[in-house]
Design a protein around this motif. Sequence first.
Motif, short mmCIF file in Angstrom:
data_model
loop_
_atom_site.label_atom_id
_atom_site.label_comp_id
_atom_site.label_asym_id
_atom_site.label_seq_id
_atom_site.Cartn_x
_atom_site.Cartn_y
_atom_site.Cartn_z
N GLU A 294 -14.59 4.20 -9.31
CA GLU A 294 -13.87 4.71 -10.49
C GLU A 294 -12.41 4.95 -10.13
O GLU A 294 -12.11 5.38 -9.02
N VAL A 295 -11.54 4.68 -11.10
CA VAL A 295 -10.11 5.00 -10.93
C VAL A 295 -9.73 5.99 -12.02
O VAL A 295 -10.09 5.79 -13.19
N ILE A 296 -9.01 7.04 -11.65
CA ILE A 296 -8.54 8.01 -12.67
C ILE A 296 -7.12 7.63 -13.04
O ILE A 296 -6.26 7.45 -12.15
N ARG B 287 -14.71 -4.78 -11.93
CA ARG B 287 -15.87 -3.91 -12.14
C ARG B 287 -15.60 -2.51 -11.58
O ARG B 287 -16.42 -1.93 -10.87
N VAL B 288 -14.43 -2.00 -11.90
CA VAL B 288 -14.08 -0.63 -11.53
C VAL B 288 -13.98 0.15 -12.84
O VAL B 288 -13.31 -0.27 -13.78
N LYS B 289 -14.66 1.30 -12.89
CA LYS B 289 -14.67 2.09 -14.12
C LYS B 289 -13.35 2.86 -14.25
O LYS B 289 -12.85 3.42 -13.26
N LEU B 290 -12.81 2.87 -15.47
CA LEU B 290 -11.60 3.63 -15.71
C LEU B 290 -11.96 5.01 -16.25
O LEU B 290 -12.72 5.12 -17.22
N VAL B 291 -11.43 6.03 -15.63
CA VAL B 291 -11.66 7.41 -16.09
C VAL B 291 -10.32 7.93 -16.59
O VAL B 291 -9.37 8.08 -15.81
#
Length: 381
Positions: free
Chosen positions: A113-115, A132-136
């Motif tokens: 995840e990346v904030i 495929r990196v989740k965005l927070v």
Amino acid sequence: MFPEKGADENEVLAELEKKTEKDLTFDSGKILGSMCTYPHPFARKIITRYIDRNLGDPGLHLGSREIEYETVQMLGSLLHLKRAHGNIVSGGTEANILAVRAFRNVADVEEPEVILPKSAHFSFLKASDLLRVKLVWAELKKDYSVNVKDVETKITDNTIGIVGIAGTTGLGVVDDIPTLSDIASDYGIPLHVDAAFGGFVIPFAKALGYDLPDFDFKLKGVQSITIDPHKMGMVPIPAGGIIFREKKFLEAISIPAPYLAGGKVWQATITGTRPGANALAVWAMIKHLGFEGYTKIVKEAMELSRWFASELKKIPGVYLIREPVLNIVSFGTKELERIEGELKNRGWGISAHRGYIRIVMMPHVRREHLEKFLNDLREIL
Ligand SMILES: Cc1ncc(COP(=O)(O)O)c(C=O)c1O
């Protein structure tokens, strides 16, 4: 249809001229909502002269490869880094994708995840989709900078990186990068600063005395920076920059390219074959303008922004979204869609899709253009 027979150059050119009549040009003074600009004449010369250089095959163009390396070092030095690792790439999008890719590969967690602030550029959506990196998403404060407390509360074991923005696309806001850097250091998470726009503004604006936070490698949590020469650097498109503090990030995204003339070389960029001429133009423009030259460009742009903001405030029914931080002024009105449509009908290159009209004081924007724009705005209102 693919033509059977070739046509005369003049005939082809005439057709092109006709078809591009619809395009707005930077020298018309009508483009007020773009982060690109009329390329500097010297940069044009460089592009024409070195148009055949391919940085994707550095064995063929060894000199150009060395120049790219020197360019990365010069950008690093502007950003207070002694030894920089990176590339001149196609733009801010590629640079941001490379940063997320590097953080993901170094972290090696299963559900990364990346904030990032809600004000982040849409290039991170592409990065998320590709990698495929989740965005927070972190909330913004009333001044439209990221709420650093919210960033901290969103950190989990899956967080592979934090993004801060130095010059947001919509409003030119600079996040509180010093605090983000402290948070990143405390948690041992790398911080990426998207200074695609601000990278060629903030160092010079600070030197002029504008009160702006530190945003670069001076801050120990900052591990990578996007800085785009094809925005305020006055280099023709495409010219972006990705700079890493440590070699490990570049190594984590480098792929062997064995068939090339240089033998086994490593490529970190998304593009394979890529324009050497643009990297050379970045090098040449930095040498040609120097810190002093860029400071002069930024001084004019910052002053024009403040003047324009003060003129907007005099128009009844118009309000600033916030006081300008860099050389971007954004404003709202009632009936925004109608106003936008009428301004466009009068040939202005602006957009209001964010809920406000954004004017970017690029080097091609002059006071006389803005005066005409203000007149049109007053008339339409
Ligand atoms: C803050 C920021 N980051 C990234 C980008 C993407 O840059 P590019 O369009 O060169 O890919 C932009 C473009 O406007 C931007 O404003």
